[in-house]
Design a protein around this motif. Structure first.
Motif, mmCIF file in Angstrom:
data_model
loop_
_atom_site.group_PDB
_atom_site.id
_atom_site.type_symbol
_atom_site.label_atom_id
_atom_site.label_comp_id
_atom_site.label_asym_id
_atom_site.label_seq_id
_atom_site.Cartn_x
_atom_site.Cartn_y
_atom_site.Cartn_z
ATOM 1 N N ILE A 152 -7.771 -2.195 2.636
ATOM 2 C CA ILE A 152 -6.959 -1.722 1.501
ATOM 3 C C ILE A 152 -6.036 -0.593 1.950
ATOM 4 C CG2 ILE A 152 -7.061 -0.526 -0.720
ATOM 5 C CD1 ILE A 152 -9.667 -2.135 -1.248
ATOM 6 N N ALA A 153 -6.580 0.335 2.729
ATOM 7 C CA ALA A 153 -5.744 1.429 3.238
ATOM 8 C C ALA A 153 -4.593 0.885 4.072
ATOM 9 C CB ALA A 153 -6.596 2.392 4.066
ATOM 10 N N ARG A 154 -4.871 -0.109 4.894
ATOM 11 C CA ARG A 154 -3.808 -0.739 5.688
ATOM 12 C C ARG A 154 -2.771 -1.408 4.782
ATOM 13 N NH1 ARG A 154 -5.725 -5.693 9.121
ATOM 14 N NH2 ARG A 154 -5.970 -6.411 6.965
ATOM 15 N N ALA A 155 -3.245 -2.027 3.692
ATOM 16 C CA ALA A 155 -2.343 -2.737 2.783
ATOM 17 C C ALA A 155 -1.378 -1.798 2.062
ATOM 18 C CB ALA A 155 -3.160 -3.519 1.758
ATOM 19 N N ILE A 156 -1.808 -0.569 1.805
ATOM 20 C CA ILE A 156 -0.976 0.346 1.024
ATOM 21 C C ILE A 156 -0.274 1.399 1.875
ATOM 22 C CG2 ILE A 156 -2.387 -0.003 -1.033
ATOM 23 C CD1 ILE A 156 -3.676 2.732 -0.505
ATOM 24 N N ILE A 157 -0.475 1.359 3.187
ATOM 25 C CA ILE A 157 0.048 2.420 4.057
ATOM 26 C C ILE A 157 1.574 2.466 4.063
ATOM 27 C CG2 ILE A 157 0.161 1.133 6.235
ATOM 28 C CD1 ILE A 157 -1.225 4.712 5.746
ATOM 29 N N MET A 158 2.224 1.317 3.805
ATOM 30 C CA MET A 158 3.686 1.278 3.756
ATOM 31 C C MET A 158 4.213 1.559 2.345
ATOM 32 S SD MET A 158 4.829 0.808 6.781
ATOM 33 C CE MET A 158 6.519 0.317 6.458
ATOM 34 N N ARG A 159 3.301 1.941 1.455
ATOM 35 C CA ARG A 159 3.639 2.300 0.073
ATOM 36 C C ARG A 159 4.387 1.184 -0.654
ATOM 37 N NH1 ARG A 159 5.461 8.346 2.091
ATOM 38 N NH2 ARG A 159 3.357 9.075 2.549
ATOM 39 N N PRO A 160 3.781 0.003 -0.675
ATOM 40 C CA PRO A 160 4.439 -1.141 -1.318
ATOM 41 C C PRO A 160 4.433 -1.018 -2.833
ATOM 42 C CG PRO A 160 2.205 -1.732 -0.732
ATOM 43 C CD PRO A 160 2.437 -0.347 -0.162
ATOM 44 N N GLN A 161 5.352 -1.735 -3.465
ATOM 45 C CA GLN A 161 5.386 -1.783 -4.924
ATOM 46 C C GLN A 161 4.421 -2.830 -5.473
ATOM 47 O OE1 GLN A 161 9.433 -1.907 -6.605
ATOM 48 N NE2 GLN A 161 10.191 -1.608 -4.524
ATOM 49 N N ILE A 162 4.105 -3.818 -4.631
ATOM 50 C CA ILE A 162 3.289 -4.954 -5.058
ATOM 51 C C ILE A 162 2.077 -5.072 -4.147
ATOM 52 C CG2 ILE A 162 3.242 -7.453 -5.417
ATOM 53 C CD1 ILE A 162 6.362 -7.264 -5.601
ATOM 54 N N LEU A 163 0.896 -5.251 -4.744
ATOM 55 C CA LEU A 163 -0.326 -5.471 -3.989
ATOM 56 C C LEU A 163 -0.871 -6.845 -4.350
ATOM 57 C CD1 LEU A 163 -2.344 -4.145 -2.026
ATOM 58 C CD2 LEU A 163 -3.586 -3.295 -4.020
ATOM 59 N N LEU A 164 -1.046 -7.698 -3.344
ATOM 60 C CA LEU A 164 -1.574 -9.042 -3.536
ATOM 61 C C LEU A 164 -2.975 -9.106 -2.954
ATOM 62 C CD1 LEU A 164 1.582 -11.121 -2.471
ATOM 63 C CD2 LEU A 164 0.972 -10.280 -4.747
ATOM 64 N N ALA A 165 -3.934 -9.510 -3.769
ATOM 65 C CA ALA A 165 -5.336 -9.558 -3.343
ATOM 66 C C ALA A 165 -5.852 -10.989 -3.457
ATOM 67 C CB ALA A 165 -6.178 -8.619 -4.196
ATOM 68 N N ASP A 166 -6.289 -11.557 -2.350
ATOM 69 C CA ASP A 166 -6.787 -12.930 -2.317
ATOM 70 C C ASP A 166 -8.303 -12.911 -2.180
ATOM 71 O OD1 ASP A 166 -7.152 -15.626 -2.082
ATOM 72 O OD2 ASP A 166 -5.961 -15.897 -0.278
ATOM 73 N N GLU A 167 -9.013 -13.151 -3.285
ATOM 74 C CA GLU A 167 -10.483 -13.124 -3.313
ATOM 75 C C GLU A 167 -11.012 -11.852 -2.630
ATOM 76 O OE1 GLU A 167 -12.138 -15.190 -5.015
ATOM 77 O OE2 GLU A 167 -11.077 -17.098 -5.097
ATOM 78 N N PRO A 168 -10.605 -10.668 -3.083
ATOM 79 C CA PRO A 168 -10.914 -9.433 -2.358
ATOM 80 C C PRO A 168 -12.388 -9.073 -2.278
ATOM 81 C CG PRO A 168 -10.030 -8.931 -4.520
ATOM 82 C CD PRO A 168 -9.860 -10.406 -4.319
ATOM 83 N N THR A 169 -13.227 -9.678 -3.147
ATOM 84 C CA THR A 169 -14.662 -9.374 -3.106
ATOM 85 C C THR A 169 -15.483 -10.574 -2.634
ATOM 86 O OG1 THR A 169 -15.016 -10.046 -5.414
ATOM 87 C CG2 THR A 169 -14.373 -7.758 -5.021
ATOM 88 N N GLY A 170 -14.810 -11.602 -2.141
ATOM 89 C CA GLY A 170 -15.483 -12.857 -1.798
ATOM 90 C C GLY A 170 -16.571 -12.727 -0.753
ATOM 91 N N ASN A 171 -16.457 -11.757 0.151
ATOM 92 C CA ASN A 171 -17.445 -11.588 1.222
ATOM 93 C C ASN A 171 -18.289 -10.334 1.052
ATOM 94 O OD1 ASN A 171 -17.052 -13.901 2.735
ATOM 95 N ND2 ASN A 171 -15.360 -13.034 3.891
ATOM 96 N N LEU A 172 -18.359 -9.821 -0.165
ATOM 97 C CA LEU A 172 -19.087 -8.581 -0.406
ATOM 98 C C LEU A 172 -20.236 -8.797 -1.375
ATOM 99 C CD1 LEU A 172 -16.017 -6.194 -0.909
ATOM 100 C CD2 LEU A 172 -17.316 -6.565 1.195
ATOM 101 N N ASP A 173 -21.264 -7.947 -1.272
ATOM 102 C CA ASP A 173 -22.340 -7.982 -2.266
ATOM 103 C C ASP A 173 -21.814 -7.405 -3.577
ATOM 104 O OD1 ASP A 173 -22.902 -4.993 -2.441
ATOM 105 O OD2 ASP A 173 -23.318 -5.315 -0.314
ATOM 106 N N ARG A 174 -22.589 -7.545 -4.640
ATOM 107 C CA ARG A 174 -22.110 -7.182 -5.980
ATOM 108 C C ARG A 174 -21.714 -5.717 -6.065
ATOM 109 N NH1 ARG A 174 -25.407 -9.057 -11.194
ATOM 110 N NH2 ARG A 174 -24.628 -11.025 -10.388
#
Length: 221
Positions: A152-174
């Motif tokens: 997530i930090a890498r995704a926002i480091i360029m300060r984008p206006q749009i954040l796209l998340a593809d199944e962001p919790t798919g590999n995580l526990d609840r």
């Protein structure tokens, strides 16, 4: 901000044509939180790839920030994507031999941002995602939730206006998944436009607006 008009995406598979997106008309305004839901094979990932400029539609018009992007070449698309869009993936896509800080820094290196500014931004991003004490740990030294925070930090480091998340919790526990969703939603509360792909009904229903795809067509807005 995002305007899709009569978007079609057709793939040639052997002698067959697969209509992955069929006449998609969709507008997403600045600062919105939108989920895109549907069964496997419904066209969710294809739609995300078109929105993210990773794929071009077979026909139709895509306007991003008042600029028609369906008329641009690959280099122009890459430049717009780098400045405007951040990505969060299900499978993280971190470089195993790099530390958390180094992984976060990569987009800025590619963009030619000076070293001093890169270091300051990485420090700020690590604080934002609560990982300042893990800056020099490699992915294999982090938990799944921590790895996704790095992503997530890498995704926002360029300060984008749009954040796209593809199944962001798919590999995580609840528990980790809940923490990650709350972190992502906090970015939307800071006016970042959030578009999330998910097959999880509970997760999808957290969005302000829900879009459902079936066989490449929008069935619910």
């Amino acid at each position: 901000m995002i305007e899709l008009e009569s978007i079609h995406r057709i793939f040639q598979v052997g002698e067959q044509q697969v209509h992955a997106l069929n006449n998609i008309n969709l507008t997403i305004k600045k600062g919105e939180y939108v989920s895109i839901m549907g069964p496997s094979g419904s066209g969710k990932s294809t739609l995300l790839n078109v929105i993210s400029l990773l794929d071009q539609p077979s026909s139709g018009k895509y306007t991003l920030n008042n600029q028609v992007v369906t008329e641009l070449n690959d280099d122009q698309l890459a430049q717009i994507r780098r400045k405007n869009i951040g990505f969060i993936f299900q499978f993280f896509h971190l470089i195993a031999r790099y530390s958390a800080a180094e992984n976060i820094e990569i987009p800025m290196i590619l963009a030619g941002i000076p070293v001093k500014e890169r270091k300051l931004r990485v420090e700020e991003a690590l604080v934002d995602v609560g990982l300042q004490s893990r800056a020099y740990h490699r992915p294999d030294q982090l938990s799944g939730g921590q790895i996704q925070r790095v992503a997530i930090a890498r995704a926002i480091i360029m300060r984008p206006q749009i954040l796209l998340a593809d199944e962001p919790t798919g590999n995580l526990d609840r528990r980790s998944g809940e923490e990650i969703i709350e972190l992502i939603e906090s970015l939307n509360q800071k006016k970042m436009t959030l578009v999330m792909i998910t097959h999880d009904e509970i997760l999808g229903c957290r969005a302000q607006r829900r879009i459902r795809l079936v066989d490449g067509k929008i069935t619910q807005l």
